[in-house]
Scaffold this motif. Structure first.
Motif, short mmCIF file in Angstrom:
data_model
loop_
_atom_site.label_atom_id
_atom_site.label_comp_id
_atom_site.label_asym_id
_atom_site.label_seq_id
_atom_site.Cartn_x
_atom_site.Cartn_y
_atom_site.Cartn_z
N GLU A 98 0.81 -1.22 0.00
CA GLU A 98 0.00 0.00 0.00
C GLU A 98 0.85 1.27 0.00
O GLU A 98 0.40 2.32 -0.46
N ASN A 99 2.08 1.17 0.53
CA ASN A 99 2.90 2.38 0.67
C ASN A 99 4.37 2.09 0.37
O ASN A 99 5.24 2.27 1.23
N PRO A 100 4.69 1.63 -0.84
CA PRO A 100 6.09 1.35 -1.17
C PRO A 100 6.90 2.65 -1.21
O PRO A 100 6.43 3.66 -1.71
N GLN A 101 8.14 2.60 -0.69
CA GLN A 101 8.95 3.81 -0.60
C GLN A 101 10.12 3.81 -1.57
O GLN A 101 10.46 4.86 -2.12
N HIS A 102 10.74 2.69 -1.78
CA HIS A 102 11.91 2.65 -2.67
C HIS A 102 11.44 2.70 -4.12
O HIS A 102 10.47 2.03 -4.49
N PRO A 103 12.09 3.46 -4.98
CA PRO A 103 11.69 3.53 -6.40
C PRO A 103 11.67 2.17 -7.09
O PRO A 103 10.84 1.94 -7.98
N CYS A 126 17.36 4.53 -11.70
CA CYS A 126 16.39 5.23 -10.86
C CYS A 126 15.94 6.55 -11.52
O CYS A 126 16.78 7.39 -11.87
N PRO A 127 14.64 6.76 -11.69
CA PRO A 127 14.16 8.01 -12.30
C PRO A 127 14.25 9.21 -11.36
O PRO A 127 14.06 10.35 -11.80
N GLU A 128 14.55 8.98 -10.08
CA GLU A 128 14.59 10.08 -9.11
C GLU A 128 16.00 10.35 -8.59
O GLU A 128 16.17 11.09 -7.62
N VAL A 161 13.89 1.35 4.71
CA VAL A 161 14.23 1.53 3.30
C VAL A 161 15.65 2.09 3.18
O VAL A 161 16.07 2.91 4.00
N ALA A 162 16.38 1.59 2.20
CA ALA A 162 17.74 2.08 1.94
C ALA A 162 17.67 3.01 0.72
O ALA A 162 17.81 2.58 -0.41
N CYS A 163 17.43 4.29 0.98
CA CYS A 163 17.27 5.26 -0.10
C CYS A 163 17.60 6.66 0.43
O CYS A 163 17.09 7.06 1.47
N HIS A 164 18.43 7.41 -0.31
CA HIS A 164 18.77 8.77 0.09
C HIS A 164 17.59 9.73 -0.03
O HIS A 164 17.59 10.80 0.58
N LEU A 165 16.59 9.36 -0.82
CA LEU A 165 15.48 10.27 -1.11
C LEU A 165 14.33 10.15 -0.13
O LEU A 165 13.34 10.86 -0.25
N ARG A 166 14.43 9.26 0.82
CA ARG A 166 13.32 9.05 1.74
C ARG A 166 13.71 9.44 3.17
O ARG A 166 14.83 9.43 3.54
#
Length: 319
Positions: free
Chosen positions: A243-248, A291-293, A314-319
Motif C-alpha cells: 500500500e505504501n512502497p517507498q523505494h523507487p 532510478c528516475p529520481e 528503506v535504503a534510499c537517500h530520497l526518503r
C-alpha cells in the motif's frame, strides 16, 4: 529473540581466466544482506531474476558456503558449525527446491525419498519409518499406496508435494521455500500455497518464501524484503509494502503486477537500461543507474537503512 538472524551475509564468486585459472574479479551475488525471521512468521524475499534471492537461501543452509557474515539459528551461528553439529541442526532447517522434479532422485521410489532423512537422523524401526512416510504422504495430499512408485510417474504438482513431505519429515522449525510454485500451473499454485499455509498453522513453522511473483508473495507473507543486485533495499509488513512502497525499485515492481479487472488502469513505471553486472556493481546506491529520481549523492554514497516506523525500513537517500 528471533528464530533466525542473518547479519551482513555476503557471497562472492571468483571469476577465473587463463591457463593458470587466475582470479580476475568476483561476482557479488549477495552483498551484505541482513534480516530476521520470527517463529511462525513468513518472510517473503522478492526481486528480479539474478538479484541473489536463491543464493541467500542456499547460503543460510550452507548448501553454498558464504564468503562472510553470520547466520544465527536458534541461538547458534551456523557458519561456525561443522561435521555432526551441523548435520544435527540441519534437521530443524529444511528447503523446498524450485524445480521439484530435478530435486528428486529418479532411481529411488517416493517412499525411499521421503524416508531418507528419517533414516539418517532418527533411530527408528522400519515399521515406524513406513508409518511416518505414509502419514506425510497423506498430509500433503498423496496416497500412501503410491510410495512404491518412482518420480516420473507423478505430475509436476505432485512432485512438489513430495518435496514438501520430504522437508517435513524431521519436524523442522523453519523451511526455505525457493520459488516452490513458479514451475506450476496457476490452479496448482493455489493448491500448493494453501497446503503450505495449512501446514504452517498446524506446525507453527517459519518460512523464508523466495519468489519473483509479487502477487504470490502478498498472499502468503507477513513481511517482505525486496532485493536488488545482491542487496536488500526495502523491508516492511506485506500490507505496508503493497500500500505504501517507498523505494523507487519497489514502486516499479508493484506497478508491473497485472490487474485482473480491465476497467482499472494502473500507471506502469518503466525502468530504463539493464540491470548492472554483479561483477562490477555501481558505486553508491546500486539502483542509481536506473532510478528516475536519482540525485548526485546516490552515485557516490551507499544509502543506510532508514526506519520509517512500524517495521518499515528503506535504503534510499530520497526518503
Amino acid at each position: 529473540m528471533a528464530l533466525l538472524e542473518v547479519q551482513n551475509l555476503k557471497k562472492y564468486f571468483p571469476v577465473k581466466k587463463g591457463v593458470l585459472s587466475r582470479s580476475v574479479g568476483e561476482v557479488r551475488a549477495v552483498d551484505g544482506v541482513s534480516f530476521s525471521l520470527e517463529k511462525g512468521e513468513t518472510l517473503g524475499v522478492v526481486g528480479e531474476s539474478g538479484c541473489g534471492k536463491t543464493t541467500v537461501g542456499r547460503c543460510i543452509l550452507r548448501l553454498i558456503e558464504p564468503t562472510s557474515g553470520e547466520v544465527i539459528f536458534n541461538g547458534r551461528n551456523l557458519l561456525q558449525l561443522g561435521g555432526e553439529e551441523l548435520r544435527r541442526i540441519r534437521a530443524s532447517l529444511q528447503i523446498i527446491f524450485q524445480d521439484p522434479f530435478s530435486s528428486l532422485d529418479p532411481r529411488m521410489t517416493v517412499g525411499q525419498i521421503i524416508a531418507e532423512p528419517i533414516k539418517n537422523h532418527l533411530n527408528v524401526s522400519k515399521a515406524e519409518v513406513r508409518d511416518r512416510v505414509a502419514y506425510l504422504m497423506e498430509r500433503v495430499g498423496l496416497h500412501p499406496e503410491q510410495m512404491g512408485r518412482y518420480p516420473h510417474e507423478f505430475s509436476g504438482g505432485q512432485h512438489q508435494r513430495i518435496g514438501i513431505a520430504r522437508a517435513l519429515a524431521l519436524n523442522p522449525l523453519a523451511i526455505v521455500c525457493d520459488e516452490p510454485v513458479s514451475a506450476l500451473d496457476v490452479s496448482i499454485q493455489a493448491q500448493v500455497m494453501n497446503l503450505l499455509a495449512e501446514i504452517q498453522e498446524e506446525m507453527n513453522l517459519s518460512y523464508i518464501f523466495i519468489a519473483h511473483d509479487l502477487s504470490v508473495v502478498e498472499h502468503i507473507s507477513d513481511r517482505v524484503a525486496v532485493m536488488y543486485l545482491g542487496r536488500i533495499v526495502e523491508t516492511a509488513t506485506d500490507r505496508d509494502l503493497y500500500e505504501n512502497p517507498q523505494h523507487p525499485y519497489t514502486q516499479a515492481l508493484l506497478s508491473a503486477i497485472p490487474i485482473p479487472d480491465p476497467e482499472i488502469r494502473r500507471q506502469k513505471i518503466i525502468l530504463k537500461g539493464d540491470v548492472p553486472s554483479p561483477l562490477e556493481p555501481p558505486s553508491g546506491c546500486s539502483f542509481h543507474t536506473r532510478c528516475p529520481e536519482r540525485k548526485e549523492i546516490c552515485t557516490k554514497e551507499r544509502p543506510a537503512f532508514k526506519d520509517l516506523g512500524g517495521g518499515h525500513r528503506v535504503a534510499c537517500h530520497l526518503r
